[in-house]
Design a protein around this motif. Structure first.
Motif, PDB file in Angstrom:
ATOM      1  N   THR A 153       0.833  -1.205   0.000  1.00 32.78           N
ATOM      2  CA  THR A 153       0.000   0.000   0.000  1.00 32.78           C
ATOM      3  C   THR A 153       0.865   1.251   0.000  1.00 32.78           C
ATOM      4  O   THR A 153       1.735   1.419   0.861  1.00 32.78           O
ATOM      5  N   LEU A 154       0.616   2.121  -0.990  1.00 37.80           N
ATOM      6  CA  LEU A 154       1.309   3.407  -1.089  1.00 37.80           C
ATOM      7  C   LEU A 154       0.302   4.539  -0.934  1.00 37.80           C
ATOM      8  O   LEU A 154      -0.837   4.423  -1.396  1.00 37.80           O
ATOM      9  N   ASN A 155       0.749   5.627  -0.296  1.00 37.25           N
ATOM     10  CA  ASN A 155      -0.075   6.845  -0.334  1.00 37.25           C
ATOM     11  C   ASN A 155       0.443   7.693  -1.497  1.00 37.25           C
ATOM     12  O   ASN A 155       1.191   8.630  -1.316  1.00 37.25           O
ATOM     13  N   LEU A 156       0.059   7.298  -2.699  1.00 34.73           N
ATOM     14  CA  LEU A 156       0.496   8.059  -3.869  1.00 34.73           C
ATOM     15  C   LEU A 156      -0.053   9.471  -3.762  1.00 34.73           C
ATOM     16  O   LEU A 156      -1.199   9.678  -3.355  1.00 34.73           O
ATOM     17  N   HIS A 157       0.776  10.432  -4.109  1.00 38.35           N
ATOM     18  CA  HIS A 157       0.344  11.829  -4.060  1.00 38.35           C
ATOM     19  C   HIS A 157      -0.261  12.208  -5.407  1.00 38.35           C
ATOM     20  O   HIS A 157       0.371  12.021  -6.451  1.00 38.35           O
ATOM     21  N   ALA A 158      -1.479  12.729  -5.386  1.00 36.54           N
ATOM     22  CA  ALA A 158      -2.111  13.269  -6.594  1.00 36.54           C
ATOM     23  C   ALA A 158      -1.654  14.719  -6.713  1.00 36.54           C
ATOM     24  O   ALA A 158      -2.046  15.570  -5.918  1.00 36.54           O
ATOM     25  N   LEU A 159      -0.788  14.992  -7.680  1.00 30.52           N
ATOM     26  CA  LEU A 159      -0.118  16.290  -7.761  1.00 30.52           C
ATOM     27  C   LEU A 159      -0.736  17.159  -8.836  1.00 30.52           C
ATOM     28  O   LEU A 159      -1.040  16.696  -9.928  1.00 30.52           O
ATOM     29  N   ARG A 160      -0.890  18.422  -8.514  1.00 33.38           N
ATOM     30  CA  ARG A 160      -1.405  19.404  -9.466  1.00 33.38           C
ATOM     31  C   ARG A 160      -0.435  20.556  -9.549  1.00 33.38           C
ATOM     32  O   ARG A 160      -0.072  21.125  -8.513  1.00 33.38           O
ATOM     33  N   PRO A 161      -0.025  20.961 -10.741  1.00 35.34           N
ATOM     34  CA  PRO A 161       0.779  22.178 -10.854  1.00 35.34           C
ATOM     35  C   PRO A 161      -0.120  23.401 -10.701  1.00 35.34           C
ATOM     36  O   PRO A 161      -1.283  23.369 -11.112  1.00 35.34           O
ATOM     37  N   LEU A 162       0.407  24.462 -10.094  1.00 33.30           N
ATOM     38  CA  LEU A 162      -0.390  25.693  -9.959  1.00 33.30           C
ATOM     39  C   LEU A 162      -0.728  26.254 -11.338  1.00 33.30           C
ATOM     40  O   LEU A 162      -1.860  26.661 -11.587  1.00 33.30           O
ATOM     41  N   THR A 163       0.274  26.298 -12.230  1.00 29.94           N
ATOM     42  CA  THR A 163       0.047  26.731 -13.617  1.00 29.94           C
ATOM     43  C   THR A 163       0.721  25.709 -14.528  1.00 29.94           C
ATOM     44  O   THR A 163       1.403  24.807 -14.052  1.00 29.94           O
ATOM     45  N   ARG A 164       0.561  25.876 -15.809  1.00 33.64           N
ATOM     46  CA  ARG A 164       1.220  24.961 -16.742  1.00 33.64           C
ATOM     47  C   ARG A 164       2.620  25.450 -17.106  1.00 33.64           C
ATOM     48  O   ARG A 164       3.218  24.960 -18.076  1.00 33.64           O
ATOM     49  N   SER A 165       3.158  26.410 -16.374  1.00 32.33           N
ATOM     50  CA  SER A 165       4.495  26.915 -16.691  1.00 32.33           C
ATOM     51  C   SER A 165       5.530  25.802 -16.522  1.00 32.33           C
ATOM     52  O   SER A 165       5.350  24.878 -15.729  1.00 32.33           O
ATOM     53  N   ALA A 166       6.634  25.916 -17.258  1.00 35.15           N
ATOM     54  CA  ALA A 166       7.694  24.903 -17.173  1.00 35.15           C
ATOM     55  C   ALA A 166       8.211  24.791 -15.740  1.00 35.15           C
ATOM     56  O   ALA A 166       8.526  23.692 -15.265  1.00 35.15           O
TER      57      ALA A 166
END
Ligand code: GBH
Length: 467
Positions: A227-240
């Motif tokens: 069992t992993l607590n995978l992190h669901a990651l979101r970038p604040l913007t689509r900037s590089a």
């Protein structure tokens, strides 16, 4: 299936496993009974200032003495499965040597009670309660601990393999490594980026070594998982820059486990990012082949998403240096009592990622749930509409992912009982059953009735606009 003109049931596949989850230190209590020795959580919770209100798991929900009552509650819910953890310090108190029979007997009785109730036992071997003596010898940053874990797995498999068919080696090694040895918010409370990376590697090694031992010792049909607590990651913007912040956290939160366990390799970008901390020479030839020993499914625990952007955050941090390049932002939306945002899309996104990145691998949601400030009203009832709404949204997201091809085999609600919520002590209630800790009285919350209905109809009811 149509109930009325405007409601319908999102039905889950036949054979879908409906469970609840708990962990030994969070519910059992009986900390010094029948030969149990202290774990790192006993030590940590006794150290001033580490756990809110000075709470410890000494008594917890007293499940060790109330196990039959708790199994009866589960039977009434109609669960098909129950995920619990085995306390290493109960079974092998110093982390070495022979098993303690009384410790094993408790889990044997639990498994039998579950089987009698028609509930499948799902056992986790390690939910963070390392025997203190192994921490005294260096803990997870030391290679030796991985071998000790494999030996412990063998003892448990020999004793319980005839009754328990589904096994998980580790719960959330990210928390054990990075909260335990990185930012010190969890036991043993050490703050060393190097030790957190060493711990992560040795947990991966321990997992693979245990899988090998378990395959040998258990009946052939046994099901092995991690069992992993995978992190669901979101970038604040689509900037590089923001996308690179996501890459860094994905490496040190997700791929640091996924790559060794499923691909037998280290994430090369993580090796580069951490060059100032270590050359990874603690990874020996053959280790990654052990870590990647095949398993039958992946368990994921999901609570909320994480929003990241380029920037800087505080140290000590659980991010092994990535904090110098990354900042974390509050995700929008309503929050639970943990102050975690309610956002079921993160779960959907993780399931789709696993569908695409690890095709053919069955997945189980081994934890999902929410804390709210529950209380018993004067008539003795506990109304928790926000928890019901949280669960409803997340089950709907799981259903959507399944329809789109994610191979999700089960859902375990965290948690059956209100319990010891680690650094938050008893101040946070995740249960669908309320526990009055003064009397140990159990009161099923409204969400328990709701979940029983979901299980009975094998799905969640939605109004047509949402369907
Ligand atoms: C799980 O961990 C545990 O397995 C369980 O024992 C526990 O009671 C339950 O969840 C509820 O907490 O540090 O930026 O990633 C939860 C893992 C890790 C989720 C830390 C929230 C905080 C954001 N948690 N994370 S971050």
């Amino acid at each position: 299936e149509t109930l009325t003109d405007d409601t319908t049931v999102l039905r889950f596949p036949n054979g879908f496993r409906w469970g609840t989850a708990t962990a030994a230190y969070q519910i059992e209590g009986a900390a010094a009974e029948d030969g149990r020795s202290p774990s790192i959580w006993d030590t940590f919770s006794r150290a001033p200032g580490k756990v809110r209100n000075g709470d410890t798991g000494d008594i917890a929900a007293d499940h060790y003495h109330r196990m039959h009552e708790d199994v009866a509650l589960m039977r009434r819910l109609g669960l098909t499965d129950y995920r619990f953890s085995i306390a290493w310090p109960r079974v092998q108190p110093t982390g070495r040597g022979p098993a303690v029979q009384k410790g094993l007997d408790f889990y044997r009785r639990l498994a039998d009670a579950l089987l009698d109730a028609g509930i499948r036992p799902v056992a986790t071997l390690y939910h963070w309660d390392l025997p203190q003596e192994l921490e005294n010898a260096g803990g997870w940053p030391e290679r030796e601990t991985a071998q000790r874990f494999a030996d412990y797995a063998a003892l448990v498999a020999d004793a319980l393999g005839d009754r328990i068919g589904t096994w998980t080696t580790l719960n959330e090694p990210w928390c054990a490594a990075f909260l335990g040895y990185g930012n010190g918010v969890h036991a043993p409370g050490r703050t060393s980026p190097l030790d957190s990376l060493r711990a992560a590697h040795h947990l991966n090694l321990a997992h693979g070594a245990a899988v090998r031992v378990l395959r040998d010792a258990l009946p052939p049909a046994s099901h092995l998982s991690l069992t992993l607590n995978l992190h669901a990651l979101r970038p604040l913007t689509r900037s590089a820059e923001d996308l690179d912040a996501v890459r860094r956290i994905d490496a040190v939160a997700n791929r640091v486990f996924l790559d060794p366990v499923f691909h037998g390799r280290l994430p090369q970008d993580l090796v580069q990012d951490t060059a100032g901390i270590t050359d990874w020479s603690f990874v020996r030839d053959g280790d990654l082949a052990i870590s990647s020993t095949p398993i039958d499914s992946l368990g994921i625990n999901y609570y909320s998403p994480t929003v990241v952007a380029a920037g800087r955050s505080e140290s000590p941090s659980p991010w092994a240096g990535a904090e110098r390049h990354v900042r974390f932002l509050p995700a929008p939306g309503p929050r639970t009592a943990m102050d975690w945002p309610v956002d079921a899309d993160g779960l959907y996104e993780l399931l789709i990622r696993l569908r695409d990145d690890l095709p053919g691998l069955p997945v189980m949601i081994t934890e999902n749930g929410a804390a709210y400030d529950d209380y018993a009203d004067p008539s003795g009832q506990v109304h928790d509409p926000e928890r019901i709404a949280y669960l409803h949204r997340h089950l709907t997201a799981v259903h959507r992912a399944i329809e789109e091809g994610a191979d999700v085999r089960g859902y375990f609600l965290w948690s059956l009982l209100d319990n010891f919520e680690w650094a938050y002590g008893y101040s946070k209630r995740f249960g669908i059953v309320y526990v009055d800790f003064a009397t140990q009285r159990r009161i099923p919350k409204k969400s328990a009735d709701w979940y029983a209905d979901v299980i009975a109809r094998k799905g969640v009811e939605v109004t047509r606009q949402n369907a």
